[in-house]
Design a protein around this motif. Sequence first.
Motif, mmCIF file in Angstrom:
data_model
loop_
_atom_site.group_PDB
_atom_site.id
_atom_site.type_symbol
_atom_site.label_atom_id
_atom_site.label_comp_id
_atom_site.label_asym_id
_atom_site.label_seq_id
_atom_site.Cartn_x
_atom_site.Cartn_y
_atom_site.Cartn_z
ATOM 1 N N GLY A 171 -1.140 -4.277 2.905
ATOM 2 C CA GLY A 171 -2.506 -4.359 2.573
ATOM 3 C C GLY A 171 -2.938 -6.021 2.226
ATOM 4 O O GLY A 171 -4.015 -6.145 1.900
ATOM 5 N N THR A 203 -1.106 5.940 -7.343
ATOM 6 C CA THR A 203 -0.644 5.299 -6.324
ATOM 7 C C THR A 203 0.804 5.963 -5.834
ATOM 8 O O THR A 203 1.216 6.478 -4.746
ATOM 9 N N GLU A 246 0.878 -1.738 8.276
ATOM 10 C CA GLU A 246 0.523 -0.924 7.041
ATOM 11 C C GLU A 246 0.402 -1.898 5.712
ATOM 12 O O GLU A 246 0.088 -1.294 4.758
ATOM 13 N N THR A 303 0.836 -1.241 0.032
ATOM 14 C CA THR A 303 -0.003 0.031 0.095
ATOM 15 C C THR A 303 0.656 1.303 -0.040
ATOM 16 O O THR A 303 2.219 1.068 0.600
#
Length: 353
Positions: free
Chosen positions: A249, A56, A247, A27
């Motif tokens: 994903g 992103t 953190e 992520t």
Amino acid sequence: MFDTFLTRKLKIKYPIFQAPMAGGPTTPELVAAVSNAGGLGNLGAGYLTPEQIRNTIHKIRELTDRPFGVNLFVLDQPEESEENTIENMSKHLSFYRHELGIPQPPLPQKYAESFEEQVQAVLEERVSVFSFTFGIPSPDVIQSMKERGTLVIGTATTVDEAIQLEASGADAIVAQGSEAGGHRGTFLKSAPNSMIGLMALVPQMVDHVSVPVIASGGIMDGRGLAASLALGASAVQMGTAFLACTESGAHPAYKEKVLSASEDATEVTRAYSGKAARGIQTKFMSDMLLYPGEIPAYPIQHAMTKDIRQASAKANNPEYMSLWAGQGLRLAKDQSAASIINETIDQARKAYH
């Protein structure tokens, strides 16, 4: 002690790269957290559209002003698989769709994103590092990246692959040991003939190329970092170590598996994507060992199993999900990315004294 050619070149504090795990784990928050903590965060962008790559990257830049990398899969065009191979697989997979209560989809119109268009997005964004796996991009791609001041890093599973990468202009090389989770970056021989353990691979690679080598595979803490630097590596790349972190994903059921599995729980399979990859054993992997036909080549099989993997995730059923992970599983922790980096550095310092 942590001052290496790569930390100086990239202006990062520690020689720790977070592996670019495509498919969700990396992520923007994870990439930025690793970079903010003094390492190099990496976005696994192999499955993203050019637009998703741009968006992103922008999100990561909102969270950090530190260097980070973007990784793509080298894919000129999908390998050919015969129509009846695809048809037979489609019929076989309908059993899992039935079990998961999802419809049989039409065959995908396209099997992967355009590598050229993905590269274009990365070039336009002028990131600090561009890394790639599954082969070597064209000289134009490597040259264009370098002209924009981007450091170019390739993946090798053997010394011969590393030599070819250096000859093609790569600035550094990831030595992917057989312990590593996820897809094998092998491109010269077959994957089973390129399963070299990291301890054996790194010093041999260091002796045969003049560019920096990044050790990857089974490194989970400061002991692995200290050992890799002692073997001549310029940095380490850690993936499984960050899979279960705050953190990441990764799906909750995936994280749970990572935290509860042991070092002998993984195996290398082509079942999910058509390309050899190391992951935690699942029912789907065991079943596919008994499949009498041929598995379509990557990325065809990857596209064909996508709906099954997604439905499995929705149902919280890890048995049909691809749970990529390396052999250092027992050392995985559920904590923040920054604390993983800080603990790794503290432990490596102790290992040296």
